[in-house]
Motif scaffolding. Sequence first.
Motif, PDB file in Angstrom:
ATOM      1  N   GLY A   1       0.776  -1.227   0.000  1.00 19.94           N
ATOM      2  CA  GLY A   1       0.000   0.000   0.000  1.00 19.94           C
ATOM      3  C   GLY A   1       0.806   1.275   0.000  1.00 19.94           C
ATOM      4  N   MET A   2       2.132   1.176  -0.175  1.00 15.42           N
ATOM      5  CA  MET A   2       2.973   2.368  -0.195  1.00 15.42           C
ATOM      6  C   MET A   2       3.620   2.547  -1.561  1.00 15.42           C
ATOM      7  SD  MET A   2       4.931   2.518   3.474  1.00 15.42           S
ATOM      8  CE  MET A   2       4.012   2.610   5.013  1.00 15.42           C
ATOM      9  N   CYS A   3       4.059   3.774  -1.817  1.00 17.18           N
ATOM     10  CA  CYS A   3       4.801   4.096  -3.037  1.00 17.18           C
ATOM     11  C   CYS A   3       6.270   4.270  -2.671  1.00 17.18           C
ATOM     12  CB  CYS A   3       4.258   5.374  -3.675  1.00 17.18           C
ATOM     13  SG  CYS A   3       5.157   5.887  -5.162  1.00 17.18           S
TER      14      CYS A   3
ATOM     15  N   ASN B   1      -2.765   4.407  -4.048  1.00 20.60           N
ATOM     16  CA  ASN B   1      -2.239   4.103  -2.717  1.00 20.60           C
ATOM     17  C   ASN B   1      -3.324   4.211  -1.652  1.00 20.60           C
ATOM     18  OD1 ASN B   1       1.012   5.610  -3.295  1.00 20.60           O
ATOM     19  ND2 ASN B   1       0.422   3.502  -3.453  1.00 20.60           N
ATOM     20  N   ARG B   2      -3.977   5.354  -1.598  1.00 14.83           N
ATOM     21  CA  ARG B   2      -4.838   5.661  -0.458  1.00 14.83           C
ATOM     22  C   ARG B   2      -6.203   5.012  -0.540  1.00 14.83           C
ATOM     23  NH1 ARG B   2      -3.142  12.006  -0.944  1.00 14.83           N
ATOM     24  NH2 ARG B   2      -0.917  11.694  -0.504  1.00 14.83           N
ATOM     25  N   GLU B   3      -6.773   4.920  -1.738  1.00 17.13           N
ATOM     26  CA  GLU B   3      -8.111   4.357  -1.866  1.00 17.13           C
ATOM     27  C   GLU B   3      -8.087   2.865  -2.159  1.00 17.13           C
ATOM     28  OE1 GLU B   3     -10.636   6.488  -4.551  1.00 17.13           O
ATOM     29  OE2 GLU B   3      -9.951   8.448  -3.859  1.00 17.13           O
TER      30      GLU B   3
ATOM     31  N   ALA C   1      -1.721   8.770  -5.903  1.00 17.20           N
ATOM     32  CA  ALA C   1      -2.315   9.025  -4.588  1.00 17.20           C
ATOM     33  C   ALA C   1      -3.599   8.221  -4.421  1.00 17.20           C
ATOM     34  CB  ALA C   1      -2.591  10.517  -4.417  1.00 17.20           C
ATOM     35  N   ARG C   2      -4.379   8.158  -5.473  1.00 20.63           N
ATOM     36  CA  ARG C   2      -5.631   7.410  -5.394  1.00 20.63           C
ATOM     37  C   ARG C   2      -5.375   5.906  -5.295  1.00 20.63           C
ATOM     38  NH1 ARG C   2     -10.756   7.787  -9.661  1.00 20.63           N
ATOM     39  NH2 ARG C   2     -12.152   6.449  -8.443  1.00 20.63           N
TER      40      ARG C   2
ATOM     41  N   GLN D   1      -1.859  12.504  -9.098  1.00 19.01           N
ATOM     42  CA  GLN D   1      -3.206  12.287  -8.565  1.00 19.01           C
ATOM     43  C   GLN D   1      -3.587  10.819  -8.623  1.00 19.01           C
ATOM     44  OE1 GLN D   1      -5.436  14.946 -11.099  1.00 19.01           O
ATOM     45  NE2 GLN D   1      -5.013  16.745  -9.842  1.00 19.01           N
TER      46      GLN D   1
ATOM     47  N   GLY E   1      -5.175   0.823  -1.960  1.00 19.37           N
ATOM     48  CA  GLY E   1      -4.148   0.080  -1.251  1.00 19.37           C
ATOM     49  C   GLY E   1      -3.121  -0.587  -2.140  1.00 19.37           C
TER      50      GLY E   1
ATOM     51  N   THR F   1       0.368  -1.222  -4.058  1.00 21.29           N
ATOM     52  CA  THR F   1       1.788  -0.982  -3.830  1.00 21.29           C
ATOM     53  C   THR F   1       2.418  -0.499  -5.137  1.00 21.29           C
ATOM     54  OG1 THR F   1       1.789  -2.750  -2.186  1.00 21.29           O
ATOM     55  CG2 THR F   1       3.935  -2.048  -3.049  1.00 21.29           C
TER      56      THR F   1
ATOM     57  N   ASP G   1       6.179   7.508  -0.598  1.00 21.20           N
ATOM     58  CA  ASP G   1       6.238   7.381   0.859  1.00 21.20           C
ATOM     59  C   ASP G   1       7.655   7.057   1.309  1.00 21.20           C
ATOM     60  OD1 ASP G   1       3.256   7.449   1.373  1.00 21.20           O
ATOM     61  OD2 ASP G   1       3.372   5.676   0.088  1.00 21.20           O
TER      62      ASP G   1
END
Length: 240
Positions: A27-29, A184-186, A181-182, A178, A188, A190, A206
Amino acid sequence: MLSLRAVNQFYGSQHTLWNVDLDLPQGMCTGVVGLPGMGKTTLINCITGNVPVESGTIIWHEAGAPPRDLLNQASEQRPAPGIGYVPQDRRIFSQLTIEENLHIAMRATGTAASGAKNDVYDLLPQLYTLRQMRANTLSPDDQYQLALANALVTRPRVLIIDEPMHGAGHSIARKLAQLLARLNRELGMTVLLAEPQLSFIRRVADRFCMLYRGRNVAQGHVNELDDELIAHWMSRDARR
């Protein structure tokens, strides 16, 4: 999700990667940074199976399943565990439409989910309006979005992107930031991103991994990618 341990790679007699360790937290970049020629693309090609690895392990971790060493799988099998790849050169079918490109990507990886294309169009809505156009008639930015779509339509759990800012304009940079970010955050997802432009890495990542002459010389939270570290390892004269 994905762990590399002591990865070594050679081009002929040239030792290009030296005992590289890298973890991709779920779930991270993670951004791979370094000057040109330091091994960023080679590292990605090792993970995707496009170049052979001399030694080391690349382990795929999945909940409820035993770890798998991807080095035992051919490159065409790597998407099966859930790896999507966007190369620098896009690798789209220029004579086919967007819809046809996505259909081929789904068939090549065995993606059968009926909503996969709709999910991609939701993430990249401009492609939906252009879906019947041939790829060679698209703008460079839209061609890059198609390359992203070809990877995303397979519903990967890890998305690997090689130098997206190479020749890209401000528009695609903003859209990609954008999108990541979506993802990753929405969703999950990687993400592993190789990119020499530090401003973009700081904007979207991240974590970071810094390569110098094929060695992983620094890694950590992206906030630790400070001016002192950059001056030490990314100045062309600093290590001569």
